[in-house]
Design an enzyme around this catalytic site. Structure first.
Site, short mmCIF file in Angstrom:
data_model
loop_
_atom_site.label_atom_id
_atom_site.label_comp_id
_atom_site.label_asym_id
_atom_site.label_seq_id
_atom_site.Cartn_x
_atom_site.Cartn_y
_atom_site.Cartn_z
N PRO A 33 0.77 -1.23 0.00
CA PRO A 33 0.00 0.00 0.00
C PRO A 33 0.81 1.29 0.00
O PRO A 33 1.19 1.80 1.05
CB PRO A 33 -0.82 -0.09 1.29
N GLU A 34 1.02 1.84 -1.18
CA GLU A 34 1.45 3.22 -1.30
C GLU A 34 0.26 3.99 -1.86
O GLU A 34 -0.83 3.43 -2.00
CB GLU A 34 2.68 3.32 -2.21
N HIS A 56 -5.43 -13.81 9.79
CA HIS A 56 -5.10 -12.37 9.80
C HIS A 56 -6.26 -11.45 9.40
O HIS A 56 -6.05 -10.29 9.12
CB HIS A 56 -3.89 -12.07 8.93
N ARG A 105 1.14 -8.68 8.91
CA ARG A 105 2.24 -8.16 9.74
C ARG A 105 1.75 -7.22 10.85
O ARG A 105 2.53 -6.85 11.72
CB ARG A 105 3.27 -7.47 8.85
#
Length: 277
Positions: free
Chosen positions: A2-3, A93, A112
């Site tokens: 994700p940018e 997750h 993460r």
DNA sequence: AGACGTACCTGACCGC
DNA sequence: TGCGGTCAGGTACGTC
């Protein structure tokens, strides 16, 4: 993933839930990067979604109750949307689910756990602690050649690291920093203070150009899916330098090599022949 | 004030 | 097959 282009793609995909209601929010894991406020589950019941915007790499979902949901995808986060009846098994997750009144739900998945799920007063958005680090958006009028030059021309920091500084311009991350510098033919090692006006103006243009092309390609998908419906973005197929160390490209009559270096602990890819100091 | 390293966390991959 | 090391799209925070 994700940018800016990936977050923008996610926000565009979310636009069609504006006006819908949230039936409930379920939190399955509270210890992602920061604790998720407890009241997000109680206060969001039967609220409706007023608008969804992007601030840097953050997603802001404004509700009709003077509160907003804040989402940051961190390094590995993504949003998924599917029919409630189709999703019997939760994936690993999946940390939170937003149940909508159109029989669908939005799932926040982040292996993460560097992502953020927050819940704040909409009136306090301007003073929100994490937004104080957000400089102008590349597509904001405030971000222009003059602003860029003024912001970087006294800095001893290499331009690659400057591009990663969200306070100077928000939304650029490690992939697009390399791609933008290649596009503008500037060495990632060049110090801000050594940049010429001409280079600066090329850089300002490249920032916008590369990010726009990336958004049109629905962002970059590395190995995992990231679009909200589970399909892939395409920009990884258009990388010029990222992850291409050792490869050669044609520049005029020359064959020029792409190399990888490390700056402040993060990989940078560039073509030393094209991007000379 | 600015520059730099570190910490947070899981998973994929590589060499032995 | 297993184990240790390295690396990955981000960023707040501590330290010099």
């Amino acid at each position: 993933m994700p940018e800016l282009p990936e977050v923008e793609t996610t926000v565009l995909d979310l636009k069609n839930i504006i006006g819908l209601s949230i039936n409930k929010i379920k939190i399955y894991r509270n210890n992602i990067r920061y604790p998720i406020p407890k009241k997000i589950t109680t206060l969001t019941k039967n609220t409706s979604i007023l608008s969804i915007i992007r601030i840097g790499k953050y997603i802001v979902i404004k509700l009709n109750i003077s509160y907003s949901i804040i989402i940051h995808l961190g390094m590995s986060g993504r949003l998924k949307m599917h029919y409630i009846k189709d999703s019997i098994i939760r994936e690993k997750h999946d940390h939170a689910e937003i149940f909508l009144n159109n029989d669908k739900k939005i799932v926040f998945n982040d292996p993460r756990r560097f992502g953020i799920l927050d819940f704040i007063k909409t009136s306090s958005i301007n003073g929100y602690k994490y937004f104080s680090n957000q400089g102008p958006d590349p597509f904001d009028k405030k971000f222009n050649e003059k602003y860029l030059f003024n912001s970087i021309s006294k800095s001893k920091t290499p331009i690659k690291n400057i591009l990663l500084n969200q306070k100077i311009v928000s939304g650029i991350g490690n992939i697009y920093a390399s791609e933008i510098l290649f596009d503008s033919k500037i060495s990632p090692l060049l110090k801000g203070m050594d940049i010429t006006k001409e280079q600066n103006n090329r850089l300002a243009k490249s920032i916008k150009r590369i990010l726009i092309i990336a958004i049109k390609n629905k962002g970059t998908s590395f190995k995992d899916h990231f679009l909200i419906d589970g399909t892939l973005g395409n920009y990884q197929n258009r990388f010029k330098v990222y992850n291409k160390d050792g490869k050669y490209i044609r520049i005029g009559k020359k064959r020029a090599k792409i190399v990888k270096i490390v700056q402040s602990g993060r990989s940078t890819f560039y073509c030393p022949y094209l991007q000379r100091i």
